[in-house]
Design a protein around this motif. Structure first.
Motif, mmCIF file in Angstrom:
data_model
loop_
_atom_site.group_PDB
_atom_site.id
_atom_site.type_symbol
_atom_site.label_atom_id
_atom_site.label_comp_id
_atom_site.label_asym_id
_atom_site.label_seq_id
_atom_site.Cartn_x
_atom_site.Cartn_y
_atom_site.Cartn_z
ATOM 1 N N GLU A 59 -90.076 -23.015 -32.540
ATOM 2 C CA GLU A 59 -88.766 -22.857 -33.089
ATOM 3 C C GLU A 59 -88.506 -23.752 -34.031
ATOM 4 O O GLU A 59 -87.188 -24.230 -34.105
ATOM 5 N N GLY A 60 -89.139 -24.238 -34.763
ATOM 6 C CA GLY A 60 -89.056 -25.209 -36.027
ATOM 7 C C GLY A 60 -89.484 -26.598 -35.685
ATOM 8 O O GLY A 60 -89.030 -27.316 -34.759
ATOM 9 N N ALA A 61 -90.777 -26.835 -36.218
ATOM 10 C CA ALA A 61 -91.212 -28.274 -35.981
ATOM 11 C C ALA A 61 -90.148 -29.418 -35.985
ATOM 12 O O ALA A 61 -89.233 -29.349 -37.008
ATOM 13 N N SER A 62 -90.442 -30.654 -35.514
ATOM 14 C CA SER A 62 -89.619 -31.840 -35.696
ATOM 15 C C SER A 62 -89.283 -32.311 -37.180
ATOM 16 O O SER A 62 -88.194 -32.387 -37.615
ATOM 17 N N GLU A 63 -90.360 -31.819 -37.892
ATOM 18 C CA GLU A 63 -90.231 -31.866 -39.391
ATOM 19 C C GLU A 63 -89.201 -31.090 -40.053
ATOM 20 O O GLU A 63 -88.295 -31.274 -41.051
ATOM 21 N N VAL A 64 -89.188 -29.683 -39.694
ATOM 22 C CA VAL A 64 -88.350 -28.632 -40.084
ATOM 23 C C VAL A 64 -87.024 -29.093 -39.554
ATOM 24 O O VAL A 64 -85.939 -28.818 -40.425
ATOM 25 N N GLN A 65 -86.660 -29.513 -38.472
ATOM 26 C CA GLN A 65 -85.414 -30.018 -38.177
ATOM 27 C C GLN A 65 -84.833 -31.194 -38.880
ATOM 28 O O GLN A 65 -83.625 -31.157 -39.159
ATOM 29 N N ARG A 66 -85.730 -32.166 -39.204
ATOM 30 C CA ARG A 66 -85.395 -33.318 -40.080
ATOM 31 C C ARG A 66 -84.988 -32.520 -41.499
ATOM 32 O O ARG A 66 -83.706 -33.134 -42.199
#
Ligand code: COS
Length: 375
Positions: free
Chosen positions: A359-366
């Motif tokens: 559901e969106g890697a941590s890098e996507v969230q950043r």
């Protein structure tokens, strides 16, 4: 309601859910087979009315905060039940958000009774974080519908689901503006799949679409409007992935506190060592912060606030990263015993890794957060 606290009814509900998970759902989960859908567990989630809490009476998504309380509380005592519930919500999320009344009527009852297994099919071998690069083609056919051709990969509940919400390319070269969402029943001709063996215990697989027919009745929302459907679903579910992580983190912390309080070491107990007590204190503080951020993001979603993408991203990011640290710290405090197959922490160690990716890697969230900062 106080700004940063749950009310007594919510706290009592969480307590009830933890008890239900430990006493009734845990034995059903233990009787299931890793990597397979546990239909008896799903039916119990249906009977207890918990799956019914995912959707409002009109079939729209229900409260994001309730979803978080459900996921956090179930995760504390039974991650398998938590994930089975969450996947019903995620898989049917696009239907609840963008489906027609007829589609909701046909499917949501079965989903909330735990009879129809749902799955959200966005990721592909060549498009994970970069969801707008998805390539599964929807080509118009002579009857006014489409034929779906291509592959989806790392789809939770595949290939066992009864109902897939599938994101397909309807306009070449159009990126996120050329994606359409479809509802595809598991038995459609041309649809096949294989299970993948993954670190976490829930079912995940690959789906192959070989000219799978879909019609206008299977459309979820507008043609070329599917990317927004996917993102709206993820905005609802990202804080709740954080809630899942918080439930696991709290279970790991409680186990570590218990162990440190009883384990003799160096003439005292483990918890008398400052290295241990500070680690526990730090972990407890981070979990508390993550929990508040998750509740705040979910409550903002329920109020319909405009900056939900950013808040959902922050909540998922902080909670999943915190849970990884919490489980790792609890393993370290326990030592070798925690690594034995079947230990709670061995189980959590396997469970806690994937939420930092899906559901969106941590890098996507950043990236989502940074984009909002620069806006
Ligand atoms: N909520 C609402 N809208 C969103 C959104 C969100 N969280 N994220 C992106 N959008 C919208 C953008 O506003 C933009 O809309 P317009 O076309 O109207 O301008 C559109 O979607 C495209 O967004 P963007 O230009 O940012 O697209 P990118 O391809 O650069 O990046 C990301 C999109 C990386 C944010 C998206 O691909 C993503 O979330 N990836 C992770 C996918 C994922 O979670 N996969 C897991 C599947 S479930 S295991």
């Amino acid at each position: 309601m106080p700004a940063f606290a749950l009310d007594p009814e919510q706290l009592a509900w969480c307590e009830e859910l933890r008890t239900l998970a430990a006493e009734e759902l845990r034995p059903l989960a233990d009787a299931g087979e890793e990597g397979h859908v546990n239909r008896r567990l799903l039916a119990a989630l249906g009977r207890s009315g918990l799956l019914g809490r995912l959707f409002a009476p009109d079939g729209r998504p229900a409260s994001a905060l309730d979803l978080c309380l459900l996921r956090e509380s179930l995760a504390y005592a039974c991650t398998e039940a938590e994930t089975a519930l969450a996947l019903q919500g995620l898989g049917a999320g696009p239907l609840a958000i963008a489906g027609t009344d007829a589609q909701r009527e046909r499917w949501l009852g079965q989903v909330t009774e735990g009879r129809a297994v749902a799955a959200f099919a966005l990721s592909e071998p060549g498009a994970g974080s970069d969801a707008a690069a998805l390539a599964l083609r929807a080509e118009p056919d002579a009857g006014g519908g489409w034929r779906l051709t291509g592959t989806k990969k790392w789809i939770s509940n595949a290939p066992f689901a009864d109902l897939y919400t599938v994101f397909a390319r309807t306009a070449e070269g159009a990126g996120s503006r050329g994606v359409t969402a479809f509802l595809v029943p598991g038995g459609r001709p041309g649809l096949s799949g294989e299970a993948l063996e993954m670190l976490s215990p829930h079912p995940i697989g690959t789906l192959t679409f070989d000219g799978v027919p879909v019609t206008r009745d299977d459309l979820l929302g507008e043609v070329d409007g599917g990317f927004a459907v996917a993102m709206s679903t993820l905005n609802l579910f990202r804080p709740s992935v954080g809630a899942f992580a918080n439930g696991m983190a709290q279970a790991a912390l409680d186990a570590a506190v218990e162990h440190a309080g009883t384990r003799p070491a160096f003439g005292g107990r483990l918890r008398d060592l400052q290295a241990v007590s500070h680690q526990l204190a730090e972990t407890a503080t981070r979990i508390e912060a993550a929990r508040l951020l998750v509740y705040a993001a979910a409550a903002a979603y329920d109020r319909g606030e405009p900056d939900i993408a950013r808040r959902a991203a922050m909540a998922k990011l902080l909670a999943t990263e915190t849970a990884q640290q919490a489980v790792d710290a609890a393993v370290q405090i326990h030592g070798a015993a925690a690594l034995q197959r079947g230990h709670l922490l061995e189980h959590l160690y396997r469970e806690v890794r994937a939420p930092r990716i899906y559901e969106g890697a941590s890098e996507v969230q950043r990236s989502v957060i940074a984009k909002e900062l620069y806006r």
